[in-house]
Design a protein around this motif. Structure first.
Motif, PDB file in Angstrom:
ATOM      1  N   VAL A  34      -0.467  54.602  73.291  1.00 15.98           N
ATOM      2  CA  VAL A  34      -0.692  53.469  72.349  1.00 15.98           C
ATOM      3  C   VAL A  34       0.474  53.149  71.539  1.00 15.98           C
ATOM      4  O   VAL A  34       0.700  51.991  71.438  1.00 15.98           O
ATOM      5  CB  VAL A  34      -1.823  53.995  71.030  1.00 15.98           C
ATOM      6  N   ALA A  35       1.377  54.189  71.162  1.00 16.91           N
ATOM      7  CA  ALA A  35       2.725  53.791  70.494  1.00 16.91           C
ATOM      8  C   ALA A  35       3.415  52.999  71.389  1.00 16.91           C
ATOM      9  O   ALA A  35       4.145  52.113  70.976  1.00 16.91           O
ATOM     10  CB  ALA A  35       3.342  55.026  70.091  1.00 16.91           C
ATOM     11  N   ASN A  36       3.713  53.322  72.566  1.00 16.15           N
ATOM     12  CA  ASN A  36       4.617  52.633  73.597  1.00 16.15           C
ATOM     13  C   ASN A  36       4.097  51.161  74.152  1.00 16.15           C
ATOM     14  O   ASN A  36       4.710  50.402  74.236  1.00 16.15           O
ATOM     15  CB  ASN A  36       4.632  53.486  74.571  1.00 16.15           C
ATOM     16  N   HIS A  37       2.740  50.884  74.036  1.00 12.86           N
ATOM     17  CA  HIS A  37       2.176  49.673  74.538  1.00 12.86           C
ATOM     18  C   HIS A  37       1.761  48.685  73.413  1.00 12.86           C
ATOM     19  O   HIS A  37       0.930  47.592  73.727  1.00 12.86           O
ATOM     20  CB  HIS A  37       1.188  49.917  75.559  1.00 12.86           C
ATOM     21  N   SER A  38       1.462  49.098  72.286  1.00 13.29           N
ATOM     22  CA  SER A  38       1.183  48.224  71.128  1.00 13.29           C
ATOM     23  C   SER A  38       2.069  47.424  70.681  1.00 13.29           C
ATOM     24  O   SER A  38       3.206  47.436  70.819  1.00 13.29           O
ATOM     25  CB  SER A  38       0.409  49.379  69.795  1.00 13.29           C
ATOM     26  N   ILE A  39       1.375  46.194  69.964  1.00 14.45           N
ATOM     27  CA  ILE A  39       2.340  45.347  69.497  1.00 14.45           C
ATOM     28  C   ILE A  39       2.006  45.219  67.932  1.00 14.45           C
ATOM     29  O   ILE A  39       0.966  45.025  67.664  1.00 14.45           O
ATOM     30  CB  ILE A  39       2.039  43.829  70.149  1.00 14.45           C
ATOM     31  N   GLU A  40       3.274  45.289  67.160  1.00 14.44           N
ATOM     32  CA  GLU A  40       3.034  45.150  65.926  1.00 14.44           C
ATOM     33  C   GLU A  40       2.671  43.753  65.083  1.00 14.44           C
ATOM     34  O   GLU A  40       3.357  42.863  65.786  1.00 14.44           O
ATOM     35  CB  GLU A  40       4.397  45.750  64.992  1.00 14.44           C
ATOM     36  N   ARG A  41       1.780  43.687  64.425  1.00  9.69           N
ATOM     37  CA  ARG A  41       1.302  42.466  63.933  1.00  9.69           C
ATOM     38  C   ARG A  41       1.617  42.702  62.320  1.00  9.69           C
ATOM     39  O   ARG A  41       0.910  43.547  61.926  1.00  9.69           O
ATOM     40  CB  ARG A  41       0.163  41.802  64.616  1.00  9.69           C
ATOM     41  N   ARG A  42       2.036  41.628  61.855  1.00  9.01           N
ATOM     42  CA  ARG A  42       1.965  41.586  60.256  1.00  9.01           C
ATOM     43  C   ARG A  42       1.434  40.351  59.765  1.00  9.01           C
ATOM     44  O   ARG A  42       1.868  39.292  60.026  1.00  9.01           O
ATOM     45  CB  ARG A  42       3.624  41.692  59.504  1.00  9.01           C
ATOM     46  N   LEU A  43       0.314  40.536  58.863  1.00 10.27           N
ATOM     47  CA  LEU A  43      -0.689  39.229  58.749  1.00 10.27           C
ATOM     48  C   LEU A  43      -0.434  39.131  56.974  1.00 10.27           C
ATOM     49  O   LEU A  43      -0.407  40.104  56.587  1.00 10.27           O
ATOM     50  CB  LEU A  43      -2.138  39.692  59.051  1.00 10.27           C
TER      51      LEU A  43
END
Length: 225
Positions: free
Chosen positions: A9-18
């Motif tokens: 999950v850590a390697n393939h997740s994309i951070e989003r800030r809303l």
């Protein structure tokens, strides 16, 4: 979740800030990702044909949103809206394969979905079958801040930043909600200071929520005699 899955999950997740009020996804969008809330809060929101807003659930830190995409490729059935600045990790569908091979994670996903189904049914009962007074009392009881209550000696509820959000949570107009809160304030049932509400009579609140009187838990005797 195993270390292998956490790393996946850590390697393939994309951070989003809303930003506050920004949508993570909209109703009827494809279910092509799930997200984990790192900070902030996500409100599961429905909108009526005339712009009415209904918040049916709130997803907090450490919880997932849109996880039905793991099990069902159908389109979204609600809009996910950030409440305050919110940071999420988004895992796209193309990286679900490893998660779906993990029986323990699937069991946990089903447990989460069952719990949310129960919450949805409770919400449906409250919003459709109870008057505003009961809906508001139930909302307060389900959102008591245990930590702050323990240190202050009072039953404390931290209200949303605006009455518009609270009104959307209890399916009421702002004027009617404000009138109900003022009535309870004048009667001494509650007191408010900014967004902190204190409940001064739990028995009365439970009665207004139509939950009956508080009862002591039955004492269970163990062993012979």
């Amino acid at each position: 979740m195993s270390g292998r899955l956490v790393a996946h999950v850590a390697n393939h997740s994309i951070e989003r800030r809303l930003d506050d009020g920004e949508a993570l996804f909209f109703k009827n969008d494809p279910g092509d990702f799930m997200a984990i809330v790192v900070s902030g809060r996500i409100h599961k929101t429905l909108y009526g044909p005339e712009g009415q807003e209904l918040i049916v659930d709130a997803i907090g830190v450490g919880e997932s949103v849109g996880e039905t995409a793991l099990l069902d490729p159908m389109r979204r059935n609600f809009t996910a809206v950030a409440h305050g600045p919110t940071h999420v990790l988004v895992l796209p569908r193309r990286h679900f394969h490893l998660l779906l091979q993990e029986p323990a994670l699937l069991e946990r996903a089903y447990a989460v979905l069952c719990a949310r189904l129960r919450r949805a049914v409770d919400c449906l009962e409250t919003l459709c079958l109870h008057r505003l007074e009961s809906r508001l009392a139930r909302h307060l009881l389900s959102n008591i801040d245990e930590a702050r209550s323990a240190t202050s000696g009072h039953c404390i509820v931290t209200l949303p930043a605006t009455q518009s959000i609270l009104a959307a949570m209890v399916n009421a107009s702002r004027p009617k909600l404000n009138a109900q809160l003022q009535d309870w304030d004048r009667s001494g049932l509650i007191s408010r200071r900014q967004n902190v509400l204190r409940i001064h009579d739990m028995e009365r609140i439970r009665f207004k929520a139509q939950l009956g009187r508080l009862q002591a838990a039955p004492r269970v005797r163990l062993g012979p005699g």
